[in-house]
Design an enzyme around this catalytic site. Structure first.
Site, short mmCIF file in Angstrom:
data_model
loop_
_atom_site.label_atom_id
_atom_site.label_comp_id
_atom_site.label_asym_id
_atom_site.label_seq_id
_atom_site.Cartn_x
_atom_site.Cartn_y
_atom_site.Cartn_z
N SER A 111 -9.92 -6.00 10.42
CA SER A 111 -11.14 -5.33 9.99
C SER A 111 -11.95 -6.35 9.20
CB SER A 111 -10.80 -4.11 9.12
OG SER A 111 -11.94 -3.33 8.86
N ARG A 165 2.59 1.10 10.38
CA ARG A 165 2.05 1.49 9.07
C ARG A 165 3.16 1.39 8.03
NH1 ARG A 165 -2.66 4.22 8.17
NH2 ARG A 165 -2.72 4.89 10.34
N ARG A 172 1.27 -6.47 12.64
CA ARG A 172 0.73 -5.82 13.84
C ARG A 172 0.62 -6.80 15.00
NH1 ARG A 172 -3.25 -0.76 12.37
NH2 ARG A 172 -1.89 0.13 10.76
N ARG A 225 0.84 -1.19 0.00
CA ARG A 225 0.00 0.00 0.00
C ARG A 225 0.88 1.25 0.00
NH1 ARG A 225 -4.73 -1.78 4.38
NH2 ARG A 225 -5.23 -3.74 3.34
N GLU A 246 -5.83 -0.99 15.67
CA GLU A 246 -6.48 -1.94 14.76
C GLU A 246 -5.54 -3.07 14.35
OE1 GLU A 246 -7.95 -2.18 10.15
OE2 GLU A 246 -7.84 -0.20 11.07
#
Length: 422
Positions: A349, A274, A386, A259, A346
């Site tokens: 999701s 991130r 994560r 990403r 997070e």
């Protein structure tokens, strides 16, 4: 993508749903384009009927050895107008399709209203955050002090937001992914190895294109690096008609994800939260419309079970209408406890996309009332990087070592603790 027929029947419904997502009203613009296109289609049908009738006359006249020059000239004269109408219709159709492709999914009725993440609603918590009797360190400092994380080398060869892991830390990350896969396979998911590059049609089908083009990495030959294996896995349904007995289809895959993090400048620039490249074990379910709500809860339960077996405290929230993803009609986020930040972050999701993606990719199921669009769901089962962050921080020790969670020991080849010099 939303159904234009539904919008024609109830334009006020669309605008009301867009308002729930804090989006401007669009039904008027859509219907204006749709009416123009349908008017052109009607005119084209009239001209086509006229040309067919003239062509039939030409055939009859020639069969009777009579002069058909006037009719042939009239047929020929229709050509330029029909070509012009076709070009106009195609242009209007492309404009309408592009508008439809940029409209987000409609929220389920039970999704809480809200503007942003501050209006999300917590539904449950599990586990109690550990109380430390020493100064807590951040995950990247822990890993660097162990000599197992080298961000300087990764920055030298790739730039910021990439990571170089080595030794037991690299093995720990692999162990997390293998553990997740085994857990999901045990719950009925089929493991898949999928392409890391997809074409534009595949990215369009899941809703990544055209709206989120800037978030993706594109290769020189026009393909796209996957932002998650949701893209290839969900496209199993593309242009396919399932038999009812084939559903649900439950798929999982461990892949790197890529990403650009467009729009996230300055966010989480330190550490591994991130990244431009990270690993994730994905869950995708393809199912019938009347089964998707139950499958959504099932997927969330799978992700929560994985965290519970790792002993990592978390909370589960339902996203409000203003914070949901583009393709989702309802999303649960699972957030894991990160001690150094004294907050939950997070880690998964899980979204029910309804028939939004299936309509774009023409994924259907045969029913006694004809073929209907299937429902697609996706979720992290979980984000591997994560999880590594959470394990390093929640299992850190005063001497700088990190205890390996019991659930991961079978994958660590005898390593029970990450220690400097190991």
């Amino acid at each position: 993508m939303l159904d234009i027929k539904l919008i024609r029947e109830n334009p006020a419904w669309l605008d009301a749903q867009l308002a729930r997502r804090n989006q401007p009203a669009l039904a008027g613009q859509l219907l204006a384009l749709d009416e123009q296109r349908r008017a052109l289609q009607t005119r084209m049908q009239e001209l086509q009927a006229k040309r067919n009738a003239l062509s039939k006359q030409v055939g009859e006249l020639k069969a009777a050895k009579q002069d058909a020059e006037a009719q042939m000239a009239e047929v020929k004269a229709l050509g330029p107008e029909m070509d012009k109408l076709t070009a106009e219709e195609n242009a209007l159709g492309a404009k309408l399709d592009d508008m439809l492709a940029r409209i987000p999914n409609v929220p389920q009725d039970d999704v809480p209203a809200g503007a942003d993440e501050n209006d999300n609603v917590e539904v449950r918590r599990w586990g109690t955050p550990r109380e430390f009797d020493f100064a807590v360190k951040a995950h990247d400092d822990i890993a660097a002090d162990l000599g197992m994380l080298d961000l300087e080398t990764s920055a030298k060869i790739a730039g910021a937001r990439f990571a170089w892991l080595q030794g037991p830390l690299a093995r720990l990350e692999r162990a997390i992914a293998q553990f997740y896969l085994d857990e999901l396979i045990g719950k009925g998911f089929t493991e898949c190895r999928v392409p890391y590059l997809v074409n534009s049609a595949a990215a369009y089908g899941t809703g990544n294109l055209p709206k989120f083009e800037e978030d993706l990495f594109q290769t020189t030959d026009g393909r796209w690096l996957i932002p998650t294996s949701e893209v290839p896995l969900t496209n199993l349904a593309a242009d396919h008609i399932f038999q009812p007995a084939e559903l649900p289809v439950k798929l999982t895959s461990w892949t790197p994800c890529f990403r650009s993090e467009a729009g996230s400048s300055g966010k989480d620039t330190k550490g591994l939260i991130r990244m431009h490249q990270f690993d994730k074990v994905e869950m995708v379910v393809l199912t019938t419309p009347d089964d998707s709500v139950a499958q959504h809860e099932f997927m969330v339960g799978c992700a929560e079970s994985n965290l519970q077996k790792l002993g990592l405290p978390y909370r589960t929230i339902v996203l409000c209408t203003g914070d949901m993803g583009f393709a989702s009609q309802k999303t649960y986020d699972i957030e894991v406890w990160v001690p150094s930040q004294n907050t939950y972050r997070e880690i998964s999701s899980c979204s029910n996309c309804g028939d939004f993606q299936a309509r774009r990719m023409k994924g259907r199921v045969k029913t006694d009332k004809g073929n209907v669009n299937i429902h697609t769901l996706n979720g992290s089962g979980l984000a591997v990087g994560r999880t590594l962050v959470a394990v390093l921080e929640n299992y850190q020790n005063a001497d700088g070592s990190v205890t390996v969670p019991e659930a991961l020991l079978p994958y660590m080849n005898g390593i029970t603790k990450l220690e400097k010099g190991a």
